[in-house]
Design a protein around this motif. Structure first.
Motif, mmCIF file in Angstrom:
data_model
loop_
_atom_site.group_PDB
_atom_site.id
_atom_site.type_symbol
_atom_site.label_atom_id
_atom_site.label_comp_id
_atom_site.label_asym_id
_atom_site.label_seq_id
_atom_site.Cartn_x
_atom_site.Cartn_y
_atom_site.Cartn_z
ATOM 1 N N ARG A 24 -11.382 -6.615 58.105
ATOM 2 C CA ARG A 24 -11.801 -7.817 58.825
ATOM 3 C C ARG A 24 -11.013 -9.049 58.372
ATOM 4 O O ARG A 24 -10.635 -9.894 59.193
ATOM 5 N N SER A 25 -10.736 -9.147 57.069
ATOM 6 C CA SER A 25 -10.084 -10.338 56.519
ATOM 7 C C SER A 25 -8.570 -10.225 56.454
ATOM 8 O O SER A 25 -7.901 -11.167 56.025
ATOM 9 N N ASN A 26 -8.045 -9.050 56.838
ATOM 10 C CA ASN A 26 -6.609 -8.801 56.743
ATOM 11 C C ASN A 26 -6.127 -8.952 55.294
ATOM 12 O O ASN A 26 -5.083 -9.530 55.023
ATOM 13 N N ASN A 27 -6.955 -8.464 54.359
ATOM 14 C CA ASN A 27 -6.666 -8.483 52.913
ATOM 15 C C ASN A 27 -6.392 -9.873 52.355
ATOM 16 O O ASN A 27 -5.513 -10.059 51.516
ATOM 17 N N SER A 28 -7.139 -10.869 52.832
ATOM 18 C CA SER A 28 -7.012 -12.214 52.273
ATOM 19 C C SER A 28 -8.409 -12.826 52.140
ATOM 20 O O SER A 28 -9.343 -12.409 52.806
ATOM 21 N N CYS A 29 -8.508 -13.816 51.267
ATOM 22 C CA CYS A 29 -9.784 -14.488 51.034
ATOM 23 C C CYS A 29 -10.237 -15.130 52.349
ATOM 24 O O CYS A 29 -9.472 -15.858 52.986
ATOM 25 N N GLU A 30 -11.483 -14.871 52.730
ATOM 26 C CA GLU A 30 -11.985 -15.399 54.004
ATOM 27 C C GLU A 30 -12.293 -16.895 53.932
ATOM 28 O O GLU A 30 -12.541 -17.512 54.968
ATOM 29 N N LEU A 31 -12.252 -17.475 52.735
ATOM 30 C CA LEU A 31 -12.477 -18.910 52.609
ATOM 31 C C LEU A 31 -11.175 -19.690 52.420
ATOM 32 O O LEU A 31 -10.932 -20.661 53.104
ATOM 33 N N CYS A 32 -10.328 -19.235 51.471
ATOM 34 C CA CYS A 32 -9.133 -20.018 51.157
ATOM 35 C C CYS A 32 -7.817 -19.345 51.534
ATOM 36 O O CYS A 32 -6.766 -19.975 51.465
ATOM 37 N N GLY A 33 -7.852 -18.063 51.880
ATOM 38 C CA GLY A 33 -6.640 -17.383 52.304
ATOM 39 C C GLY A 33 -5.837 -16.735 51.183
ATOM 40 O O GLY A 33 -4.784 -16.158 51.440
ATOM 41 N N ALA A 34 -6.313 -16.829 49.932
ATOM 42 C CA ALA A 34 -5.595 -16.198 48.817
ATOM 43 C C ALA A 34 -5.533 -14.686 49.034
ATOM 44 O O ALA A 34 -6.375 -14.107 49.723
ATOM 45 N N THR A 35 -4.548 -14.044 48.422
ATOM 46 C CA THR A 35 -4.375 -12.604 48.632
ATOM 47 C C THR A 35 -4.511 -11.784 47.348
ATOM 48 O O THR A 35 -4.337 -10.576 47.380
ATOM 49 N N GLU A 36 -4.826 -12.435 46.233
ATOM 50 C CA GLU A 36 -4.942 -11.716 44.962
ATOM 51 C C GLU A 36 -6.352 -11.803 44.407
ATOM 52 O O GLU A 36 -7.064 -12.772 44.644
ATOM 53 N N ARG A 37 -6.729 -10.776 43.634
ATOM 54 C CA ARG A 37 -8.034 -10.686 42.946
ATOM 55 C C ARG A 37 -9.196 -10.936 43.909
ATOM 56 O O ARG A 37 -10.025 -11.813 43.694
ATOM 57 N N LEU A 38 -9.257 -10.149 44.948
ATOM 58 C CA LEU A 38 -10.291 -10.271 45.976
ATOM 59 C C LEU A 38 -11.447 -9.317 45.687
ATOM 60 O O LEU A 38 -11.249 -8.238 45.136
ATOM 61 N N ILE A 77 -13.728 -12.546 49.210
ATOM 62 C CA ILE A 77 -13.170 -13.785 48.667
ATOM 63 C C ILE A 77 -12.475 -13.559 47.328
ATOM 64 O O ILE A 77 -12.689 -12.550 46.662
ATOM 65 N N CYS A 78 -11.672 -14.546 46.945
ATOM 66 C CA CYS A 78 -10.882 -14.466 45.714
ATOM 67 C C CYS A 78 -11.714 -14.877 44.500
ATOM 68 O O CYS A 78 -12.793 -15.452 44.622
ATOM 69 N N GLU A 79 -11.159 -14.610 43.341
ATOM 70 C CA GLU A 79 -11.824 -14.915 42.077
ATOM 71 C C GLU A 79 -12.071 -16.413 41.913
ATOM 72 O O GLU A 79 -13.100 -16.833 41.393
ATOM 73 N N THR A 80 -11.146 -17.238 42.369
ATOM 74 C CA THR A 80 -11.303 -18.694 42.273
ATOM 75 C C THR A 80 -12.509 -19.162 43.079
ATOM 76 O O THR A 80 -13.323 -19.951 42.595
ATOM 77 N N CYS A 81 -12.634 -18.671 44.304
ATOM 78 C CA CYS A 81 -13.778 -19.049 45.140
ATOM 79 C C CYS A 81 -15.085 -18.573 44.513
ATOM 80 O O CYS A 81 -16.068 -19.310 44.492
ATOM 81 N N VAL A 82 -15.106 -17.352 43.988
ATOM 82 C CA VAL A 82 -16.317 -16.822 43.346
ATOM 83 C C VAL A 82 -16.728 -17.717 42.181
ATOM 84 O O VAL A 82 -17.900 -18.083 42.050
ATOM 85 N N SER A 83 -15.764 -18.097 41.324
ATOM 86 C CA SER A 83 -16.107 -18.923 40.161
ATOM 87 C C SER A 83 -16.577 -20.313 40.580
ATOM 88 O O SER A 83 -17.482 -20.876 39.962
ATOM 89 N N GLN A 84 -16.005 -20.870 41.643
ATOM 90 C CA GLN A 84 -16.445 -22.177 42.150
ATOM 91 C C GLN A 84 -17.866 -22.106 42.706
ATOM 92 O O GLN A 84 -18.677 -22.986 42.462
ATOM 93 N N ILE A 85 -18.160 -21.044 43.446
ATOM 94 C CA ILE A 85 -19.500 -20.875 44.018
ATOM 95 C C ILE A 85 -20.528 -20.646 42.919
ATOM 96 O O ILE A 85 -21.651 -21.129 42.988
ATOM 97 N N ALA A 86 -20.132 -19.931 41.859
ATOM 98 C CA ALA A 86 -21.045 -19.660 40.742
ATOM 99 C C ALA A 86 -21.362 -20.925 39.945
ATOM 100 O O ALA A 86 -22.410 -21.009 39.312
ATOM 101 N N ASN A 87 -20.465 -21.914 39.972
ATOM 102 C CA ASN A 87 -20.659 -23.182 39.251
ATOM 103 C C ASN A 87 -20.526 -24.347 40.216
ATOM 104 O O ASN A 87 -19.590 -25.139 40.125
#
Length: 189
Positions: free
Chosen positions: A10-24, A42-52
Motif C-alpha cells: 500500500r505504501s510502496n515501501n515508504s513511510c506513509e507520513l514522511c516518505g522515508a524509505t529506511e527502518r520502516l 512508518i519510519c523509526e523517526t516518526c514512531v519516536s516522535q509520536i511516542a514523545n
C-alpha cells in the motif's frame, strides 16, 4: 499476505507520513483492531516522535502537508492528530475527514503539552497555535486599553510576550505600557 506485506504494498515501501524509505515498521493507530486498515507503515523517526509528542519537531512534520491528503483513513487520522498537536490550524482547516474517521482521530488524541501532565497553563492564539514566552503576536482586532487612554489598532505587533497563569491572557507592551491582552485576539506572527 501478512499485515506488514499489505502495508508495504500500500505504501510502496515508504513511510506513509514522511516518505522515508529506511527502518520502516507497522504502527497500529489506536484504538485499533490490529488490521492493516487501522495501521500505518512508518519510519523509526516518526514512531519516536509520536511516542514523545511533547517534543515534536515541527521541521520533520512539514511532510503532513502532503500526507494529510492520503486516501487511507489511518494515515488521515494520524495526520489530524499530529497537526492538532502541532497547533497547525491552517492545515487542519483545509483537511476534510468523514465523520467516523474524525471520531476515530479525536478518540486517541496525542498528549502533547507538558502542561497537561504538570498542571501548567497552555495559552493559544486565535488559530489555536500554542504561544510561548517571548513570541511575537499581532492583534486581530482593535482593542480599547482601559486606563491608558488609547486604542490598540488591529495589526499592531506585540513582541516578546509573557505568559500568565490564566490560559485566556498574555502580557505584552503596546505604546510603552505593559498590558494584559486576551490571547484569543492575537495571532502568532
Amino acid at each position: 499476505m501478512s499485515i506488514e506485506q499489505t502495508l508495504q504494498e500500500r505504501s510502496n515501501n515508504s513511510c506513509e507520513l514522511c516518505g522515508a524509505t529506511e527502518r520502516l515498521s507497522v504502527f497500529a493507530v489506536a484504538p485499533s483492531d490490529g488490521s492493516a486498515d487501522q495501521s500505518i507503515y512508518i519510519c523509526e523517526t516518526c514512531v519516536s516522535q509520536i511516542a514523545n509528542p511533547q517534543n515534536l519537531d515541527t521541521d520533520h512534520w512539514r511532510c503532513l502537508g502532503d500526507s494529510m491528503w492520503s486516501q487511507v483513513p489511518a494515515v488521515q487520522v494520524m495526520a489530524y492528530r499530529l497537526l492538532t498537536a502541532l497547533g497547525d490550524q491552517d492545515q487542519l482547516d483545509m483537511m476534510y475527514l468523514e465523520d467516523d474517521v474524525k471520531a476515530w482521530a479525536e478518540s486517541g488524541m496525542l498528549n502533547t503539552s507538558a502542561g497537561e501532565n504538570t498542571g501548567t497553563v497552555v495559552q493559544r492564539d486565535s488559530n489555536g497555535t500554542i504561544l510561548s514566552e517571548g513570541d511575537t503576536v499581532t492583534l486581530i482586532k482593535d482593542l480599547e486599553v482601559k486606563g491608558a487612554g488609547f486604542t490598540a489598532k488591529r495589526g499592531t505587533i506585540v513582541k516578546n510576550i509573557r505568559l500568565t497563569d490564566d490560559p485566556k491572557y498574555i502580557e505584552g507592551k503596546i505604546n510603552g505600557s505593559t498590558i494584559v491582552l486576551v490571547a484569543a485576539f492575537m495571532k502568532k506572527a
